[in-house]
Design an enzyme around this catalytic site. Sequence first.
Site, PDB file in Angstrom:
ATOM      1  N   CYS A 193       0.846  -1.276   0.118  1.00  3.03           N
ATOM      2  CA  CYS A 193      -0.225   0.142   0.073  1.00  3.03           C
ATOM      3  C   CYS A 193       1.042   1.243  -0.028  1.00  3.03           C
ATOM      4  CB  CYS A 193      -0.998   0.091   1.247  1.00  3.03           C
ATOM      5  SG  CYS A 193      -2.491  -0.982   1.079  1.00  3.03           S
ATOM      6  N   ASP A 233      10.893  -6.428  -8.589  1.00  2.00           N
ATOM      7  CA  ASP A 233      10.972  -7.216  -7.290  1.00  2.00           C
ATOM      8  C   ASP A 233      12.404  -6.767  -6.663  1.00  2.00           C
ATOM      9  OD1 ASP A 233       9.436  -9.898  -6.077  1.00  2.00           O
ATOM     10  OD2 ASP A 233      11.449  -9.269  -5.489  1.00  2.00           O
ATOM     11  N   HIS A 268      -6.187  -2.510  -1.817  1.00  2.00           N
ATOM     12  CA  HIS A 268      -5.550  -3.705  -0.917  1.00  2.00           C
ATOM     13  C   HIS A 268      -6.472  -4.800  -0.989  1.00  2.00           C
ATOM     14  CE1 HIS A 268      -3.346  -5.468   2.498  1.00  2.00           C
ATOM     15  NE2 HIS A 268      -4.578  -5.748   2.871  1.00  2.00           N
ATOM     16  N   ASN A 276       1.444 -16.640  -5.199  1.00  2.00           N
ATOM     17  CA  ASN A 276       1.627 -17.288  -4.220  1.00  2.00           C
ATOM     18  C   ASN A 276       0.375 -16.876  -3.070  1.00  2.00           C
ATOM     19  OD1 ASN A 276       4.041 -18.366  -4.774  1.00  2.00           O
ATOM     20  ND2 ASN A 276       5.089 -16.595  -4.175  1.00  2.00           N
ATOM     21  N   GLY A 307       3.214 -19.832   0.012  1.00  2.00           N
ATOM     22  CA  GLY A 307       4.681 -19.206   0.175  1.00  2.00           C
ATOM     23  C   GLY A 307       4.548 -17.450   0.199  1.00  2.00           C
ATOM     24  N   THR A 326       4.338 -13.945   1.260  1.00  2.00           N
ATOM     25  CA  THR A 326       5.024 -13.403   2.278  1.00  2.00           C
ATOM     26  C   THR A 326       4.538 -11.870   2.240  1.00  2.00           C
ATOM     27  OG1 THR A 326       6.828 -12.776   0.803  1.00  2.00           O
ATOM     28  CG2 THR A 326       7.113 -14.620   1.885  1.00  2.00           C
ATOM     29  N   HIS A 380      -0.676  -8.628   0.650  1.00  3.69           N
ATOM     30  CA  HIS A 380      -1.328  -7.561  -0.361  1.00  3.69           C
ATOM     31  C   HIS A 380      -1.340  -8.279  -1.821  1.00  3.69           C
ATOM     32  CE1 HIS A 380      -1.816  -3.202  -1.776  1.00  3.69           C
ATOM     33  NE2 HIS A 380      -2.017  -3.882  -2.673  1.00  3.69           N
ATOM     34  N   HIS A 393      -0.545  -9.715  -5.141  1.00  5.31           N
ATOM     35  CA  HIS A 393       0.171  -9.345  -6.255  1.00  5.31           C
ATOM     36  C   HIS A 393       0.689 -10.509  -7.177  1.00  5.31           C
ATOM     37  CE1 HIS A 393       2.563 -10.809  -2.623  1.00  5.31           C
ATOM     38  NE2 HIS A 393       3.449 -11.145  -3.511  1.00  5.31           N
ATOM     39  N   HIS A 422       3.550 -12.327  -9.692  1.00  3.13           N
ATOM     40  CA  HIS A 422       4.850 -12.352 -10.218  1.00  3.13           C
ATOM     41  C   HIS A 422       4.976 -12.526 -11.534  1.00  3.13           C
ATOM     42  CE1 HIS A 422       6.973 -12.945  -5.987  1.00  3.13           C
ATOM     43  NE2 HIS A 422       5.633 -13.267  -5.753  1.00  3.13           N
TER      44      HIS A 422
HETATM   45  P1  AMP Z   1       5.230 -13.284  -2.090  1.00  2.65           P
HETATM   46  O1  AMP Z   1       6.306 -14.235  -1.356  1.00  2.65           O
HETATM   47  O2  AMP Z   1       4.631 -13.746  -3.186  1.00  2.65           O
HETATM   48  O3  AMP Z   1       4.249 -12.663  -1.115  1.00  2.65           O
HETATM   49  O4  AMP Z   1       6.289 -12.055  -2.763  1.00  2.65           O
HETATM   50  C1  AMP Z   1       6.704 -11.036  -1.870  1.00  2.65           C
HETATM   51  C2  AMP Z   1       7.669 -10.475  -3.067  1.00  2.65           C
HETATM   52  O5  AMP Z   1       7.857  -8.720  -2.624  1.00  2.65           O
HETATM   53  C3  AMP Z   1       8.999 -11.069  -2.975  1.00  2.65           C
HETATM   54  O6  AMP Z   1       9.764 -11.664  -3.970  1.00  2.65           O
HETATM   55  C4  AMP Z   1      10.028  -9.687  -2.433  1.00  2.65           C
HETATM   56  O7  AMP Z   1      10.980  -9.851  -2.886  1.00  2.65           O
HETATM   57  C5  AMP Z   1       9.087  -8.594  -2.726  1.00  2.65           C
HETATM   58  N1  AMP Z   1       9.317  -7.583  -1.951  1.00  2.65           N
HETATM   59  C6  AMP Z   1       9.049  -7.185  -0.886  1.00  2.65           C
HETATM   60  N2  AMP Z   1       9.312  -5.873  -0.407  1.00  2.65           N
HETATM   61  C7  AMP Z   1       9.585  -5.079  -1.595  1.00  2.65           C
HETATM   62  C8  AMP Z   1       9.796  -4.012  -1.996  1.00  2.65           C
HETATM   63  N3  AMP Z   1       9.919  -3.137  -0.999  1.00  2.65           N
HETATM   64  N4  AMP Z   1      10.109  -3.784  -3.168  1.00  2.65           N
HETATM   65  C9  AMP Z   1       9.949  -4.615  -4.232  1.00  2.65           C
HETATM   66  N5  AMP Z   1       9.610  -5.786  -3.919  1.00  2.65           N
HETATM   67  C10 AMP Z   1       9.432  -6.166  -2.759  1.00  2.65           C
HETATM   68 ZN    ZN Z   2      -1.896  -3.120   1.154  1.00  7.22          ZN
END
Ligand code: AMP
Ligand code: ZN
Length: 112
Positions: free
Chosen positions: A7, A30, A46, A85, A91, A93, A96, A98, A100
């Site tokens: 966000c 990323d 969100h 994910n 997986g 993390t 929010h 998103h 890939h």
């Molecule tokens: P996921 O595990 O699918 O939730 O992916 C989260 C992704 O966000 C990971 O590949 C992180 O490397 C990426 N990530 C986390 N913080 C940032 C950030 N500030 N800018 C760019 N990518 C980020």
């Molecule tokens: Zn968010």
Amino acid sequence: MEDCIFCKIVNKKINAGVVKETGNFIIIKDINPVSPVHLLLISKKHYDSLLNIDSRVDGNEIFGVIKDLANDYNVKDSGFRIVINTGEDGGQTVSHMHIHFMAGRGFGWPPG
Ligand code: AMP
Ligand code: ZN
């Protein structure tokens, strides 16, 4: 969501490598790329995960955005991988929604 890092990126409260913006998504690089091209398509709204997304609004746009990126990065012929994910086993993390977009090398199957 106040404490959500994505966000903050969407609202330009923290800097990120923004490559493109569409109606409902912001596309960034990323921070920890696993392939030569590794982008994140972040929903401007969100949603905790894919399970909460309004597919009638945001789902319609996403296939077009993916095709545009494949064009922009010249990977239509070589191919690419899309991953969403979701939840602990998936997986995820960052809670929010998103997507890939990964390209520039071959990917194995099944995923780890
Ligand atoms: P996921 O595990 O699918 O939730 O992916 C989260 C992704 O966000 C990971 O590949 C992180 O490397 C990426 N990530 C986390 N913080 C940032 C950030 N500030 N800018 C760019 N990518 C980020
Ligand atoms: Zn968010």
